[in-house]
Enzyme design. Structure first.
Site, PDB file in Angstrom:
ATOM      1  N   CYS A 228       0.896  -1.066   0.165  1.00 31.21           N
ATOM      2  CA  CYS A 228       0.266  -0.103   0.299  1.00 31.21           C
ATOM      3  C   CYS A 228       0.505   1.153   0.192  1.00 31.21           C
ATOM      4  CB  CYS A 228      -0.618  -0.201   1.200  1.00 31.21           C
ATOM      5  SG  CYS A 228      -0.038   0.303   2.759  1.00 31.21           S
ATOM      6  N   ARG A 229       0.519   2.345   0.236  1.00 36.07           N
ATOM      7  CA  ARG A 229       0.728   3.372   0.628  1.00 36.07           C
ATOM      8  C   ARG A 229       2.402   3.654   1.406  1.00 36.07           C
ATOM      9  NH1 ARG A 229       1.055   9.173   2.261  1.00 36.07           N
ATOM     10  NH2 ARG A 229       0.180   8.538   3.962  1.00 36.07           N
TER      11      ARG A 229
END
Length: 102
Positions: free
Chosen positions: A67-68
């Site tokens: 994810c980020r």
């Protein structure tokens, strides 16, 4: 208490890709984040869609979740691990990624 989640660094993932290892990368970010660039080999399944898209996640393979920053992918790892999947969380997420993106 959460189960132990295995982790992998962005550098380790990059090395696996450089060696042309067959690895499964799953990007759990939202569409607009992925539009800004994702690892070319990564399969995009939004975190919220994982339960209904389990058929796209091979149970006999190990998967690296992205994810980020590594937080949402950690949640995804916890969920999938409870269902018997082999998963690793890419620590630092795309904020730390220095490899290719498309």
């Amino acid at each position: 208490m959460a189960e132990h989640i295995d982790t992998i660094t962005t550098e380790e993932v990059e090395a696996l890709l450089r060696e042309n290892k067959t690895i499964s990368l799953i990007d759990v970010r939202e569409d607009e984040e992925v539009a800004e660039g994702k690892i070319p080999q990564a399969h995009h399944i939004r975190l919220s869609e994982i339960p209904e898209r389990l058929n796209e996640i091979e149970k006999n393979e190990e998967h690296i979740l992205i994810c980020r920053s590594g937080k949402r992918s950690e949640h995804a790892c916890e969920y999938l691990q409870q269902l018997g999947y082999q998963v690793k969380n890419m620590v630092g997420g795309m904020l730390k990624w220095e490899g290719d993106i498309k």
